[in-house]
Design an enzyme around this catalytic site. Structure first.
Site, PDB file in Angstrom:
ATOM      1  N   ASP A   1      18.208  -2.510  -6.708  1.00  0.00           N
ATOM      2  CA  ASP A   1      19.158  -2.635  -7.821  1.00  0.00           C
ATOM      3  C   ASP A   1      18.979  -3.934  -8.604  1.00  0.00           C
ATOM      4  O   ASP A   1      19.764  -4.872  -8.486  1.00  0.00           O
ATOM      5  CB  ASP A   1      20.611  -2.493  -7.345  1.00  0.00           C
ATOM      6  CG  ASP A   1      21.016  -1.038  -7.273  1.00  0.00           C
ATOM      7  OD1 ASP A   1      20.134  -0.169  -7.375  1.00  0.00           O
ATOM      8  OD2 ASP A   1      22.221  -0.770  -7.133  1.00  0.00           O
TER       9      ASP A   1
ATOM     10  N   ARG B   1      12.670   5.242 -10.076  1.00  0.00           N
ATOM     11  CA  ARG B   1      12.444   4.326  -8.952  1.00  0.00           C
ATOM     12  C   ARG B   1      11.908   5.102  -7.753  1.00  0.00           C
ATOM     13  O   ARG B   1      12.188   6.290  -7.593  1.00  0.00           O
ATOM     14  CB  ARG B   1      13.751   3.655  -8.538  1.00  0.00           C
ATOM     15  CG  ARG B   1      14.541   3.093  -9.683  1.00  0.00           C
ATOM     16  CD  ARG B   1      15.607   2.148  -9.198  1.00  0.00           C
ATOM     17  NE  ARG B   1      16.761   2.788  -8.595  1.00  0.00           N
ATOM     18  CZ  ARG B   1      17.898   2.147  -8.370  1.00  0.00           C
ATOM     19  NH1 ARG B   1      18.022   0.869  -8.682  1.00  0.00           N
ATOM     20  NH2 ARG B   1      18.919   2.773  -7.822  1.00  0.00           N
TER      21      ARG B   1
ATOM     22  N   ASP C   1      26.897  -2.839  -1.843  1.00  0.00           N
ATOM     23  CA  ASP C   1      26.306  -1.590  -2.341  1.00  0.00           C
ATOM     24  C   ASP C   1      24.921  -1.843  -2.933  1.00  0.00           C
ATOM     25  O   ASP C   1      24.236  -0.889  -3.325  1.00  0.00           O
ATOM     26  CB  ASP C   1      27.217  -0.933  -3.383  1.00  0.00           C
ATOM     27  CG  ASP C   1      27.588  -1.874  -4.516  1.00  0.00           C
ATOM     28  OD1 ASP C   1      28.196  -2.918  -4.235  1.00  0.00           O
ATOM     29  OD2 ASP C   1      27.250  -1.583  -5.679  1.00  0.00           O
TER      30      ASP C   1
ATOM     31  N   GLY D   1      29.285   4.796  -5.377  1.00  0.00           N
ATOM     32  CA  GLY D   1      28.348   5.931  -5.456  1.00  0.00           C
ATOM     33  C   GLY D   1      27.354   5.788  -6.590  1.00  0.00           C
ATOM     34  O   GLY D   1      27.440   4.882  -7.419  1.00  0.00           O
TER      35      GLY D   1
HETATM   36  P1  AMP Z   1      25.684  -2.188 -10.046  1.00  0.00           P
HETATM   37  O1  AMP Z   1      26.488  -3.414 -10.287  1.00  0.00           O
HETATM   38  O2  AMP Z   1      24.657  -1.886 -11.095  1.00  0.00           O
HETATM   39  O3  AMP Z   1      25.099  -2.139  -8.675  1.00  0.00           O
HETATM   40  O4  AMP Z   1      26.688  -0.940 -10.161  1.00  0.00           O
HETATM   41  C1  AMP Z   1      27.856  -0.838  -9.407  1.00  0.00           C
HETATM   42  C2  AMP Z   1      28.383   0.568  -9.488  1.00  0.00           C
HETATM   43  O5  AMP Z   1      28.650   0.927 -10.844  1.00  0.00           O
HETATM   44  C3  AMP Z   1      27.451   1.637  -8.957  1.00  0.00           C
HETATM   45  O6  AMP Z   1      28.245   2.603  -8.331  1.00  0.00           O
HETATM   46  C4  AMP Z   1      26.810   2.180 -10.200  1.00  0.00           C
HETATM   47  O7  AMP Z   1      26.377   3.504 -10.052  1.00  0.00           O
HETATM   48  C5  AMP Z   1      27.954   2.092 -11.182  1.00  0.00           C
HETATM   49  N1  AMP Z   1      27.482   1.996 -12.566  1.00  0.00           N
HETATM   50  C6  AMP Z   1      26.910   0.928 -13.174  1.00  0.00           C
HETATM   51  N2  AMP Z   1      26.626   1.213 -14.465  1.00  0.00           N
HETATM   52  C7  AMP Z   1      27.002   2.492 -14.681  1.00  0.00           C
HETATM   53  C8  AMP Z   1      26.963   3.370 -15.806  1.00  0.00           C
HETATM   54  N3  AMP Z   1      26.491   2.993 -16.984  1.00  0.00           N
HETATM   55  N4  AMP Z   1      27.443   4.621 -15.631  1.00  0.00           N
HETATM   56  C9  AMP Z   1      27.942   5.022 -14.459  1.00  0.00           C
HETATM   57  N5  AMP Z   1      28.012   4.243 -13.375  1.00  0.00           N
HETATM   58  C10 AMP Z   1      27.552   2.998 -13.468  1.00  0.00           C
HETATM   59 MG    MG Z   2      24.121  -1.075  -7.574  1.00  0.00          MG
END
Ligand code: AMP
Ligand code: MG
Length: 506
Positions: free
Chosen positions: A273, A192, A263, A100
């Site tokens: 992303d 974004r 995701d 999410g």
């Molecule tokens: P990503 O690898 O950036 O696509 O992130 C994978 C998941 O981790 C997604 O659900 C992001 O919303 C969550 N996420 C990444 N960084 C954070 C953060 N600093 N705080 C909360 N959720 C995060």
């Molecule tokens: Mg992501």
């Protein structure tokens, strides 16, 4: 053009789709819902570092004093309906369950000049999906997202856009290399912009929970809004084709996404992303900038098509419950590698300024195979090598290190073969050079250039950032005075953190 207060907001997503009934912001598993309503958490001292004027124009936005407060998440304008989306995903090949929007919050959709676009803040504070993390983002990663997504747009690669970069005045704690050395870094928020941020993972999660009703609602919504008139199978075929095109375009410009988890795969075939991405400098099919992926190199440059295919197979599985007949989905998956190869071949020929022509199929395959060998042996700079094909007498500028006589001979043999092939197509030298420069950029957001800008911006010097964004607006036109932006990676950047090594920490 109007101020942020006067834009035409709509809340289609929230109105059309089932939401989480709980109004609080506790972290939790959310079932039978596609989003949770949540507002950004205010930040102490927002400062607008960048407002991208052409993206502002896309949504019909003109600057006003209150804009920074909205882009920082400190102020919600009437008509906005902020939410965080609920999705799951396969991370590094493993099903990860619910993920999410843990730090992204969609403010609302804006309709302008007949087009509807979502405005989404990344780093705007915790949501029910933040799991163990803080919901924030650091300046370096936010700046990287803004610069690269805009550069990709101007390169012609399908991508989400970026409207703004705001610093928050609130430090964020990060262990940049995941090596036990956490430190405070400046916090930032990017706004974004895209027609939708729906990912493969939005479809995977309800299926993983046997929740056919929620899946059906989401699929109906997606088709009605983005693939009107299509069946589920037709939509899937279109997503597969767009994904193939997107990855081909990444390969054309030398982009390595770095985290192709499901995701992070857009249902619209957009690059989405931007995290530990990188730009291929010395040609190397095995290169990945992502140190978190160093062991397996799952997301290495040359593996991106294979992973896209694998991700599409996960999406196909997710769609099965709402497909009367699985056969059309299977056919799309089965044919995809061949279709991708054809597309890729066409792309590489375009990079050489050539048309694929029936009578030269075998010769073209030979030419491309020997090109791969040549680029590997000579350790050429991917961007500069293709660009300098327009001026073959300058081609060795693209090589890292000295070119040994045996390498020079190999290069000359390949060039002769290539130029003969171009002649066979009836191309004049002028026409060939023109085509090369249309397809092969001279300016890309090289890893070290972006890192230099991050360092300058962190010191309070914003001019370099604005200049880089500006140079990347016109990546195919070589201009005097910009040699710094077209140069090969300098030796100091070879192993520097941020230049060739990035983790998922952001
Ligand atoms: P990503 O690898 O950036 O696509 O992130 C994978 C998941 O981790 C997604 O659900 C992001 O919303 C969550 N996420 C990444 N960084 C954070 C953060 N600093 N705080 C909360 N959720 C995060
Ligand atoms: Mg992501």
């Amino acid at each position: 053009m109007t101020t942020v207060e006067q834009l035409q907001y709509s809340d289609d997503f929230v109105r059309a789709l089932p939401g989480d009934p709980r109004p609080d912001n506790q972290r939790r598993q959310v079932h039978k819902a596609l989003y949770s309503r949540v507002e950004p958490t205010a930040v102490p001292a927002p400062e607008l570092l960048v407002l991208v004027p052409e993206v502002a124009a896309l949504v019909g936005l003109e600057p006003s004093p209150e804009l920074v407060q909205v882009l920082a998440g400190n102020r919600i304008v009437p008509g906005m309906a902020p939410y965080a989306a609920c999705y799951g995903g396969h991370q590094f090949g493993q099903w990860a369950g619910q993920l999410g929007d843990g730090r992204a919050i969609t403010l609302g959709e804006v309709t302008h000049a007949g087009e509807t676009l979502e405005l989404q803040l990344k780093g705007a504070g915790p949501t029910p999906y933040s799991r163990t993390a803080d919901g924030r983002a650091v300046l370096r990663s936010s700046l990287r997202e803004l610069v690269c997504s805009e550069a990709m747009f101007h390169l012609g690669v399908p991508t989400t856009r970026a409207l703004s970069l705001v610093t928050t005045g609130q430090p964020v704690m990060r262990d940049m290399l995941y090596d036990g050395h956490p430190a405070h870094e400046p916090g930032a928020i990017v706004c974004r912009v895209a027609p939708s941020f729906l990912r493969f993972g939005n479809f995977e999660l309800p299926t993983s929970r046997d929740d056919k009703a929620t899946l059906q609602t989401l699929v109906d919504y997606t088709i009605a809004k983005f693939y009107p008139g299509m069946s589920v199978a037709e939509m899937f075929a279109e997503v597969a084709q767009r994904t193939a095109w997107m990855v081909c375009e990444w390969m054309r410009v030398g982009f390595v996404h770095g985290v192709m988890n499901t995701d992070n795969m857009s249902i619209l075939g957009l690059t989405i992303d931007y995290g530990p991405y990188g730009w291929l400098e010395p040609f190397d099919l095995t290169w990945t900038p992502n140190t978190t992926d160093a062991a397996n190199r799952r997301y290495r440059f040359g593996n991106q098509p294979t992973i896209a295919h694998w991700n599409l197979a996960q999406l196909a599985k997710a769609l099965l419950p709402v497909c009367a007949d699985p056969e059309p989905l299977r056919r799309v998956i089965d044919r995809w590698p061949t279709q991708f190869s054809e597309l890729y071949r066409g792309t590489m020929l375009r990079k050489l300024g050539l048309n694929g022509r029936g009578d030269t199929l075998d010769e073209d395959d030979g030419l491309l195979t020997s090109l791969g060998e040549l680029m590997t042996t000579l350790e050429v700079d991917y961007t500069l090598f293709f660009r300098r094909l327009a001026t073959p007498e300058r081609i060795t500028e693209a090589c890292y290190g000295e070119v040994a006589p045996v390498e020079r001979a190999m290069l000359d043999r390949w060039l002769a073969r290539y130029l003969a092939r171009a002649k066979h197509e009836g191309l004049s030298e002028t026409e060939r050079a023109r085509r090369i420069c249309e397809v092969n950029p001279i300016y890309v957001p090289r890893n070290y250039l972006v890192q230099e800008v991050i360092d300058a911006t962190a010191r309070g010097d914003r001019a370099q950032l604005l200049q880089l964004i500006d140079v990347l607006r016109d990546p195919y036109t070589e201009r005097p005075g910009l040699a710094h932006f077209a140069g090969k990676r300098p030796e100091w950047a070879r192993h520097k953190v941020g230049c060739s090594m990035l983790s998922c920490s952001s």
